[in-house]
Design an enzyme around this catalytic site. Structure first.
Site, mmCIF file in Angstrom:
data_model
loop_
_atom_site.group_PDB
_atom_site.id
_atom_site.type_symbol
_atom_site.label_atom_id
_atom_site.label_comp_id
_atom_site.label_asym_id
_atom_site.label_seq_id
_atom_site.Cartn_x
_atom_site.Cartn_y
_atom_site.Cartn_z
ATOM 1 N N LEU A 50 30.530 43.879 44.684
ATOM 2 C CA LEU A 50 31.656 44.600 43.246
ATOM 3 C C LEU A 50 30.801 43.825 42.235
ATOM 4 O O LEU A 50 31.906 44.899 41.276
ATOM 5 C CB LEU A 50 32.375 42.465 42.743
ATOM 6 C CG LEU A 50 33.702 42.875 41.817
ATOM 7 C CD1 LEU A 50 35.124 43.801 42.303
ATOM 8 C CD2 LEU A 50 35.047 41.557 42.098
ATOM 9 N N ILE A 53 30.362 46.993 41.168
ATOM 10 C CA ILE A 53 31.774 48.233 40.245
ATOM 11 C C ILE A 53 31.598 47.979 38.790
ATOM 12 O O ILE A 53 32.241 47.997 37.831
ATOM 13 C CB ILE A 53 33.313 47.945 40.437
ATOM 14 C CG1 ILE A 53 32.857 48.334 42.377
ATOM 15 C CG2 ILE A 53 34.102 48.887 39.849
ATOM 16 C CD1 ILE A 53 31.963 49.771 42.573
ATOM 17 N N GLU A 54 31.748 46.171 38.579
ATOM 18 C CA GLU A 54 31.467 45.352 37.136
ATOM 19 C C GLU A 54 30.694 45.497 36.545
ATOM 20 O O GLU A 54 30.115 46.078 35.139
ATOM 21 C CB GLU A 54 31.926 44.196 37.674
ATOM 22 C CG GLU A 54 32.715 43.730 38.154
ATOM 23 C CD GLU A 54 34.288 43.539 36.997
ATOM 24 O OE1 GLU A 54 33.976 43.778 35.662
ATOM 25 O OE2 GLU A 54 35.362 42.809 37.618
ATOM 26 N N SER A 55 29.862 45.678 36.841
ATOM 27 C CA SER A 55 28.546 46.244 36.368
ATOM 28 C C SER A 55 26.757 46.745 36.551
ATOM 29 O O SER A 55 25.725 46.461 35.740
ATOM 30 C CB SER A 55 27.604 44.388 35.858
ATOM 31 O OG SER A 55 26.722 44.061 37.308
ATOM 32 N N TYR A 158 40.415 51.132 39.951
ATOM 33 C CA TYR A 158 39.053 49.764 40.425
ATOM 34 C C TYR A 158 38.582 49.732 41.999
ATOM 35 O O TYR A 158 38.251 49.456 42.552
ATOM 36 C CB TYR A 158 39.646 48.295 39.689
ATOM 37 C CG TYR A 158 38.546 47.157 39.892
ATOM 38 C CD1 TYR A 158 37.367 47.292 38.888
ATOM 39 C CD2 TYR A 158 39.580 46.166 40.369
ATOM 40 C CE1 TYR A 158 36.260 46.293 38.922
ATOM 41 C CE2 TYR A 158 38.533 45.266 40.275
ATOM 42 C CZ TYR A 158 37.726 45.058 39.367
ATOM 43 O OH TYR A 158 36.315 43.946 39.674
#
Length: 395
Positions: A50, A53-55, A158
Site C-alpha cells: 500500500l 500507492i500512498e507515498s 485507489y
C-alpha cells in the site's frame, strides 16, 4: 481484482519502468519490516504494498492535505492512532511507529466494514464517506460492495491502482519488466540509546553517513533524538554491535553539546532562540518550560548538538554553516530568507529536495516565507556558497 481500471494502471506501471525501479529502491530499506508486521497480523500481504500507492515508499512524501510519511497520515489521524508529534520527533514519519498505526487503523476499518476493499476505500476517503455511500445504496436497494458504491473519483481508482501494482510485482515478466529482488532479511535493527544523543554521534559510531541514518529514521526531524524519548534508533544490522559498544564507552558529556545561558533583564525566549539558532520549542523542551516566563538569573541549557558554528565574514552573505562532528559528508546550513526566495528556489540553490526542506523545517510547500526567516538545510559541502569561503570558527 480485474477490470479496465486495473488494466489501465498495469499499463501505466509497465510504461514507467524507471518510476517502478526508483520506488522499489526506496522500498528496499523498509519492505522486509512491513511484510513481517503484516504477516504477524495475518493481514493480506497486498497491504504491504500500500505505501507504493500512498507515498511511493518515500517517508518524505507530503500531500496537499498535510498527510505525510510512508502511510500518509494526516496530523489528526496520527494523533488518534497514538503517533507522537513534537519539535524533535514526528511519529507520522517514523517507519515502525507509522506502520503499526496504519495496520491498526486498517484492521479497525476491516472490523467495521468486513471487507478489505471497503477498508482500503475508507483509509483513503474516510469512514464517513464510505458509510454514507453504503447508506445511500441501501436506501435504493443497490449493492454495497466496493464496485457498487459511488465514491470520490480518487477513491474509485485507489484499490484498482493497488491491485495493478500487486499484479506487476507478482508477475513482472508478463508486463515486460524486470524488478529488483528485495532481500528476505532485515536491513535495520532497533538500538536503545538510553538518553538523548546527537545523530551525528550515532552516525560516527555506526560508521555511516547522516543521510543514511535519516533515511531509516525520518521520524527525527532535527539533529538529535528527543530529550524525553523515544530513545531508540534504527541502524543497519551490520552496525549494531559497533554502535552499542561505542555508546557504552561514550562519556555522557559527549552525547550532546550544550550551551549555558544565564537570563539577564530583557531576555525573551524568542531572542534567545534567535541568538543560538535553536527553536523556542527546543528550549522549552530541554528546560521543561511550560510558558514564556523567564526569571533574571535563571540558567537555561541550550542544545547545540555537538556542532561548531561557522559565520561568514562576507557582508553580503546571510547564511550560517555548522559542520557535523561526524565529518565533511554533510553540512548544516541556516539560510536566511531574502526577497524573492521560495522553498523551490532555495532547494535548487543548495541542490536538495523541497520535501527535505519541509521535513527539516516542519513546513508546508505552500507556506509563505518571511524575510529573515531561518531555513535549515543539510547539504553537500560543495553547495556552501562561494561567498562563505572566508570564515572564522567559534565554539
Amino acid at each position: 481484482m480485474e477490470g479496465p481500471r486495473v488494466a489501465r494502471y498495469e499499463q501505466w506501471f509497465a510504461n514507467n519502468p524507471q518510476y517502478v525501479e526508483n520506488m522499489l529502491q526506496r522500498a528496499n530499506l523498509y519492505l522486509y519490516q512491513i511484510v513481517q508486521d503484516v504477516s504477524k497480523r495475518n493481514m493480506p500481504m497486498e497491504i504491504a504494498l500500500l505505501p507504493a500507492i500512498e507515498s511511493a515508499y518515500s517517508p518524505d512524501a507530503y500531500s496537499r492535505s498535510a498527510a505525510i510519511g510512508l502511510w500518509q497520515f494526516e496530523p489528526s489521524t496520527g494523533r488518534l492512532w497514538g503517533l507522537k508529534n513534537n519539535w524533535w520527533y514526528n511519529g507520522e514519519r517514523d517507519i515502525i511507529a507509522s506502520t503499526n498505526a496504519a495496520l491498526d487503523f486498517l484492521q479497525s476499518l476491516h472490523n467495521q466494514f468486513h471487507s478489505w476493499d471497503l477498508a482500503l476505500a475508507a483509509y483513503n476517503a474516510g469512514q464517513g464517506t464510505v458509510e454514507a455511500a453504503i447508506a445511500h445504496n441501501k436506501a435504493l436497494g443497490l449493492g454495497t460492495h466496493y464496485r457498487d458504491l459511488r465514491l470520490p473519483l480518487q477513491t474509485e481508482h485507489y484499490v484498482p491502482k493497488l491491485m495493478a501494482f500487486v499484479n506487476i510485482v507478482r508477475d513482472p515478466a508478463k508486463y515486460g519488466l524486470t524488478l529488483r529482488a528485495i532481500p528476505n532479511s532485515p536491513y535495520f535493527v532497533r538500538v536503545n540509546t538510553g538518553s538523548q544523543v546527537d545523530l551525528s554521534v550515532i552516525a560516527r559510531l555506526a560508521n555511516m553517513s547522516l543521510k543514511q541514518l535519516y533515511a531509516i529514521n525520518p521520524g527525527f526531524t532535527h539533529w538529535a533524538t528527543a530529550p524525553n524519548g523515544p530513545h531508540t534508533i534504527l541502524v543497519p544490522v551490520a552496525t549494531k554491535a559497533a554502535l552499542i559498544e561505542g555508546l557504552s564507552q561514550l562519556p555522557p558529556q559527549d552525547r550532546m553539546q550544550w550551551a549555558r545561558h544565564r537570563v539577564v533583564p530583557g531576555d525573551t525566549l524568542y531572542g534567545i532562540s534567535r541568538e543560538y539558532g535553536v527553536s523556542i520549542a527546543a528550549i522549552r523542551s530541554t528546560n521543561h518550560l511550560y510558558g514564556d516566563l523567564l526569571h533574571v538569573g535563571q540558567n537555561l541549557l541550550i542544545p547545540m548538538a555537538g556542532r561548531r558554528l561557522v559565520v561568514s565574514r562576507h557582508p553580503a552573505a546571510r547564511t550560517e554553516v555548522a559542520l557535523a562532528r561526524s565529518g565533511p559528508q554533510r553540512v548544516k546550513i541556516i539560510h536566511r530568507v531574502r526577497p524573492g526566495d521560495t522553498l523551490w528556489s532555495i532547494a535548487e540553490r543548495y541542490r536538495v529536495y523541497v520535501t527535505q526542506l519541509e521535513r527539516w523545517n516542519v513546513l508546508n510547500a505552500h507556506d509563505v516565507l518571511r524575510l529573515g526567516q531561518r531555513i535549515l538545510i543539510w547539504a553537500s559541502p560543495a553547495m556552501v556558497p562561494s561567498a562563505m569561503a572566508k570564515t572564522r570558527v567559534t565554539e
